[in-house]
Write a protein that holds these residues in place. Structure first.
Motif, PDB file in Angstrom:
ATOM      1  N   LYS A  83       0.839  -1.188   0.000  1.00  0.00           N
ATOM      2  CA  LYS A  83       0.000   0.000   0.000  1.00  0.00           C
ATOM      3  C   LYS A  83       0.886   1.254   0.000  1.00  0.00           C
ATOM      4  O   LYS A  83       1.858   1.333   0.740  1.00  0.00           O
ATOM      5  CB  LYS A  83      -0.914  -0.018   1.215  1.00  0.00           C
ATOM      6  N   SER A  84       0.503   2.211  -0.813  1.00  0.00           N
ATOM      7  CA  SER A  84       1.284   3.438  -0.884  1.00  0.00           C
ATOM      8  C   SER A  84       0.994   4.304   0.334  1.00  0.00           C
ATOM      9  O   SER A  84       0.029   4.092   1.062  1.00  0.00           O
ATOM     10  CB  SER A  84       0.949   4.203  -2.173  1.00  0.00           C
ATOM     11  N   THR A  85       1.839   5.304   0.540  1.00  0.00           N
ATOM     12  CA  THR A  85       1.646   6.196   1.682  1.00  0.00           C
ATOM     13  C   THR A  85       0.394   7.049   1.507  1.00  0.00           C
ATOM     14  O   THR A  85      -0.226   7.432   2.489  1.00  0.00           O
ATOM     15  CB  THR A  85       2.870   7.105   1.862  1.00  0.00           C
ATOM     16  N   VAL A  87      -2.496   6.047   0.287  1.00  0.00           N
ATOM     17  CA  VAL A  87      -3.619   5.241   0.757  1.00  0.00           C
ATOM     18  C   VAL A  87      -3.644   5.219   2.281  1.00  0.00           C
ATOM     19  O   VAL A  87      -4.710   5.313   2.902  1.00  0.00           O
ATOM     20  CB  VAL A  87      -3.530   3.806   0.175  1.00  0.00           C
ATOM     21  N   LYS A  88      -2.479   5.145   2.911  1.00  0.00           N
ATOM     22  CA  LYS A  88      -2.415   5.140   4.373  1.00  0.00           C
ATOM     23  C   LYS A  88      -2.861   6.483   4.948  1.00  0.00           C
ATOM     24  O   LYS A  88      -3.566   6.534   5.961  1.00  0.00           O
ATOM     25  CB  LYS A  88      -0.996   4.814   4.834  1.00  0.00           C
ATOM     26  N   GLY A  91      -6.621   6.730   4.584  1.00  0.00           N
ATOM     27  CA  GLY A  91      -7.231   5.873   5.596  1.00  0.00           C
ATOM     28  C   GLY A  91      -7.203   6.507   6.972  1.00  0.00           C
ATOM     29  O   GLY A  91      -8.174   6.420   7.731  1.00  0.00           O
ATOM     30  N   GLY A  92      -6.110   7.165   7.309  1.00  0.00           N
ATOM     31  CA  GLY A  92      -6.019   7.864   8.593  1.00  0.00           C
ATOM     32  C   GLY A  92      -7.008   9.015   8.692  1.00  0.00           C
ATOM     33  O   GLY A  92      -7.654   9.217   9.730  1.00  0.00           O
TER      34      GLY A  92
END
Length: 165
Positions: A83-85, A87-88, A91-92
């Motif tokens: 997962k790329s940053t 996407v993270k 999500g956060g």
């Protein structure tokens, strides 16, 4: 009231376990238990029809389908994409929005008082059938014809074309 609080605690606990579990099969099983606790809530609300539908449709059919697909896919760590940053980060942000919404909802809610039900037969299947076949007979029959047409179409699409020589 203690059954309600126990079922509510278990629903929240198993919903969180559904999200936090790394194994997808365990996650689906926790989701089944969460649906079971929601069925208990429907029974406490005197909505027996919704309880039975939740039990049969969600716990029976959809969760078995999820488990079948997960076992069919055979997900491994090697097959999971990185997962790329971005996407993270998204999500956060989505998680923080959910927490802000929950905090806002809890701030607005008042302590619940004893609920007095005017008609205790509201969620019974008998009354649902009366309303369905008196007030909503035409839409009910149209939806049954639509479902029959979809079933015949699915059978015709799935049928193999046999050519005779």
């Amino acid at each position: 009231m203690s059954v309600f609080y126990l079922a509510a605690f278990l629903a929240i606990f198993f919903a969180i376990m559904t999200i936090l579990t790394k194994n997808p099969v365990h996650s689906v099983l926790y989701l089944v238990i969460t649906f079971f606790t929601l069925t208990i809530h429907y029974i406490l609300l005197n909505a027996q029809f919704l309880a039975v539908v939740n039990f049969i449709v969600y716990m029976g059919a959809i969760m078995v389908l999820f488990l079948f697909i997960l076992m069919l896919l055979n997900l491994n760590k090697e097959s999971e994409p990185m997962k790329s940053t971005l996407v993270k980060v998204i999500g956060g942000i989505a998680g923080m929005c959910l927490i802000a919404t929950l905090l806002g909802a809890f701030r607005v809610l008042e302590p619940s008082h004893a609920m007095i039900v005017a008609n205790s037969d509201v969620g019974l299947v008998k009354n649902l059938g009366k309303v369905l076949f008196k007030e909503f007979l035409l839409p009910f029959e149209i939806s049954s014809i639509l479902l029959l047409t979809a079933m015949v179409g699915a059978v015709l699409l799935a049928k193999k074309d046999v050519k005779k020589a």
